[in-house]
Design a protein around this motif. Structure first.
Motif, mmCIF file in Angstrom:
data_model
loop_
_atom_site.group_PDB
_atom_site.id
_atom_site.type_symbol
_atom_site.label_atom_id
_atom_site.label_comp_id
_atom_site.label_asym_id
_atom_site.label_seq_id
_atom_site.Cartn_x
_atom_site.Cartn_y
_atom_site.Cartn_z
ATOM 1 N N GLU A 22 69.356 2.615 12.053
ATOM 2 C CA GLU A 22 68.140 3.309 11.656
ATOM 3 C C GLU A 22 66.994 2.878 12.558
ATOM 4 O O GLU A 22 66.765 1.681 12.753
ATOM 5 C CB GLU A 22 67.815 3.025 10.192
ATOM 6 C CG GLU A 22 68.769 3.716 9.248
ATOM 7 C CD GLU A 22 68.314 3.642 7.796
ATOM 8 O OE1 GLU A 22 67.248 3.052 7.511
ATOM 9 O OE2 GLU A 22 69.039 4.189 6.962
ATOM 10 N N LEU A 23 66.313 3.876 13.078
ATOM 11 C CA LEU A 23 65.161 3.633 13.952
ATOM 12 C C LEU A 23 64.030 4.569 13.543
ATOM 13 O O LEU A 23 64.260 5.596 12.898
ATOM 14 C CB LEU A 23 65.535 3.875 15.415
ATOM 15 C CG LEU A 23 66.604 2.946 15.999
ATOM 16 C CD1 LEU A 23 67.073 3.453 17.347
ATOM 17 C CD2 LEU A 23 66.058 1.536 16.129
ATOM 18 N N GLN A 24 62.834 4.248 13.986
ATOM 19 C CA GLN A 24 61.662 5.031 13.604
ATOM 20 C C GLN A 24 61.574 6.376 14.317
ATOM 21 O O GLN A 24 60.995 7.308 13.777
ATOM 22 C CB GLN A 24 60.392 4.233 13.864
ATOM 23 C CG GLN A 24 60.252 3.044 12.948
ATOM 24 C CD GLN A 24 58.978 2.272 13.205
ATOM 25 O OE1 GLN A 24 58.310 2.462 14.216
ATOM 26 N NE2 GLN A 24 58.636 1.386 12.291
ATOM 27 N N SER A 25 62.131 6.462 15.540
ATOM 28 C CA SER A 25 61.955 7.699 16.298
ATOM 29 C C SER A 25 63.001 7.831 17.398
ATOM 30 O O SER A 25 63.703 6.867 17.725
ATOM 31 C CB SER A 25 60.567 7.710 16.951
ATOM 32 O OG SER A 25 60.487 6.676 17.929
ATOM 33 N N ALA A 26 63.058 9.027 17.976
ATOM 34 C CA ALA A 26 63.947 9.269 19.119
ATOM 35 C C ALA A 26 63.509 8.428 20.317
ATOM 36 O O ALA A 26 64.339 8.012 21.122
ATOM 37 C CB ALA A 26 63.958 10.755 19.479
ATOM 38 N N GLU A 27 62.232 8.156 20.426
ATOM 39 C CA GLU A 27 61.740 7.308 21.518
ATOM 40 C C GLU A 27 62.296 5.895 21.395
ATOM 41 O O GLU A 27 62.674 5.276 22.390
ATOM 42 C CB GLU A 27 60.208 7.283 21.538
ATOM 43 C CG GLU A 27 59.617 6.509 22.696
ATOM 44 C CD GLU A 27 59.963 7.066 24.076
ATOM 45 O OE1 GLU A 27 60.024 6.261 25.039
ATOM 46 O OE2 GLU A 27 60.180 8.284 24.219
ATOM 47 N N MET A 28 62.379 5.396 20.177
ATOM 48 C CA MET A 28 62.971 4.064 19.960
ATOM 49 C C MET A 28 64.466 4.092 20.288
ATOM 50 O O MET A 28 64.997 3.130 20.830
ATOM 51 C CB MET A 28 62.754 3.604 18.514
ATOM 52 C CG MET A 28 61.292 3.355 18.155
ATOM 53 S SD MET A 28 60.510 2.079 19.161
ATOM 54 C CE MET A 28 61.421 0.649 18.679
ATOM 55 N N ALA A 29 65.133 5.199 19.989
ATOM 56 C CA ALA A 29 66.553 5.343 20.329
ATOM 57 C C ALA A 29 66.734 5.335 21.841
ATOM 58 O O ALA A 29 67.691 4.751 22.359
ATOM 59 C CB ALA A 29 67.117 6.627 19.726
ATOM 60 N N LYS A 30 65.810 5.954 22.543
ATOM 61 C CA LYS A 30 65.864 5.959 24.012
ATOM 62 C C LYS A 30 65.754 4.532 24.551
ATOM 63 O O LYS A 30 66.513 4.131 25.444
ATOM 64 C CB LYS A 30 64.720 6.819 24.567
ATOM 65 C CG LYS A 30 64.622 6.815 26.067
ATOM 66 C CD LYS A 30 63.420 7.638 26.509
ATOM 67 C CE LYS A 30 63.187 7.510 27.996
ATOM 68 N NZ LYS A 30 61.973 8.213 28.429
ATOM 69 N N ILE A 31 64.863 3.764 24.000
ATOM 70 C CA ILE A 31 64.683 2.376 24.440
ATOM 71 C C ILE A 31 65.951 1.571 24.172
ATOM 72 O O ILE A 31 66.408 0.801 25.022
ATOM 73 C CB ILE A 31 63.451 1.747 23.748
ATOM 74 C CG1 ILE A 31 62.176 2.411 24.278
ATOM 75 C CG2 ILE A 31 63.417 0.241 23.952
ATOM 76 C CD1 ILE A 31 60.933 2.094 23.473
ATOM 77 N N GLU A 32 66.559 1.755 23.006
ATOM 78 C CA GLU A 32 67.792 1.039 22.668
ATOM 79 C C GLU A 32 68.928 1.431 23.608
ATOM 80 O O GLU A 32 69.720 0.574 24.025
ATOM 81 C CB GLU A 32 68.184 1.307 21.215
ATOM 82 C CG GLU A 32 67.266 0.671 20.199
ATOM 83 C CD GLU A 32 67.207 -0.842 20.316
ATOM 84 O OE1 GLU A 32 68.263 -1.479 20.479
ATOM 85 O OE2 GLU A 32 66.099 -1.394 20.235
ATOM 86 N N ALA A 33 69.021 2.702 23.951
ATOM 87 C CA ALA A 33 70.072 3.163 24.873
ATOM 88 C C ALA A 33 69.886 2.519 26.244
ATOM 89 O O ALA A 33 70.856 2.058 26.861
ATOM 90 C CB ALA A 33 70.037 4.692 24.991
ATOM 91 N N GLN A 34 68.657 2.459 26.713
ATOM 92 C CA GLN A 34 68.387 1.846 28.013
ATOM 93 C C GLN A 34 68.703 0.364 28.000
ATOM 94 O O GLN A 34 69.213 -0.177 28.979
ATOM 95 C CB GLN A 34 66.919 2.068 28.404
ATOM 96 C CG GLN A 34 66.618 3.507 28.751
ATOM 97 C CD GLN A 34 65.131 3.756 28.934
ATOM 98 O OE1 GLN A 34 64.289 3.165 28.258
ATOM 99 N NE2 GLN A 34 64.804 4.651 29.843
ATOM 100 N N LYS A 35 68.435 -0.310 26.897
ATOM 101 C CA LYS A 35 68.732 -1.740 26.799
ATOM 102 C C LYS A 35 70.235 -2.002 26.736
ATOM 103 O O LYS A 35 70.700 -3.058 27.170
ATOM 104 C CB LYS A 35 68.032 -2.345 25.573
ATOM 105 C CG LYS A 35 66.533 -2.430 25.737
ATOM 106 C CD LYS A 35 65.802 -3.250 24.705
ATOM 107 C CE LYS A 35 66.238 -3.185 23.309
ATOM 108 N NZ LYS A 35 65.318 -3.856 22.351
ATOM 109 N N ALA A 36 71.001 -1.056 26.229
ATOM 110 C CA ALA A 36 72.446 -1.239 26.099
ATOM 111 C C ALA A 36 73.181 -1.128 27.434
ATOM 112 O O ALA A 36 74.242 -1.745 27.611
ATOM 113 C CB ALA A 36 73.016 -0.205 25.131
#
Length: 82
Positions: A22-36
């Protein structure tokens, strides 16, 4: 909060995310994908000269909302011959 799913592909196998986070937004999902991506590359070092790692992010409906990729390319310098 929305649930996002992070499917990973290391050039050989696709690993679907069945739990998501669970994340607050698609932007946060983008950040998580880049970190992975660096972690994927570190865990599956290329066994050749090129490998592309991909993280696809799906929303709660199963639709892919973004895809992030990292390519590793190994080039050797030509040897000087005298």
């Amino acid at each position: 909060m929305a649930r996002f799913f992070f499917d990973t592909y290391d050039g050989n196998r696709l690993i679907p995310d069945t739990e998501g986070i669970e994340l607050q937004s698609a932007e946060m999902a983008k950040i998580e994908a880049q970190k992975a991506l660096p972690d994927l590359a570190r865990d599956a070092l290329p066994d050749g000269t090129q490998k592309t790692f991909i993280v696809s992010v799906r929303d709660e409906t199963g639709q892919v909302i973004l895809r992030a990729a990292l390519s590793l390319i190994v080039e050797t310098a030509p040897q000087n011959r005298v």
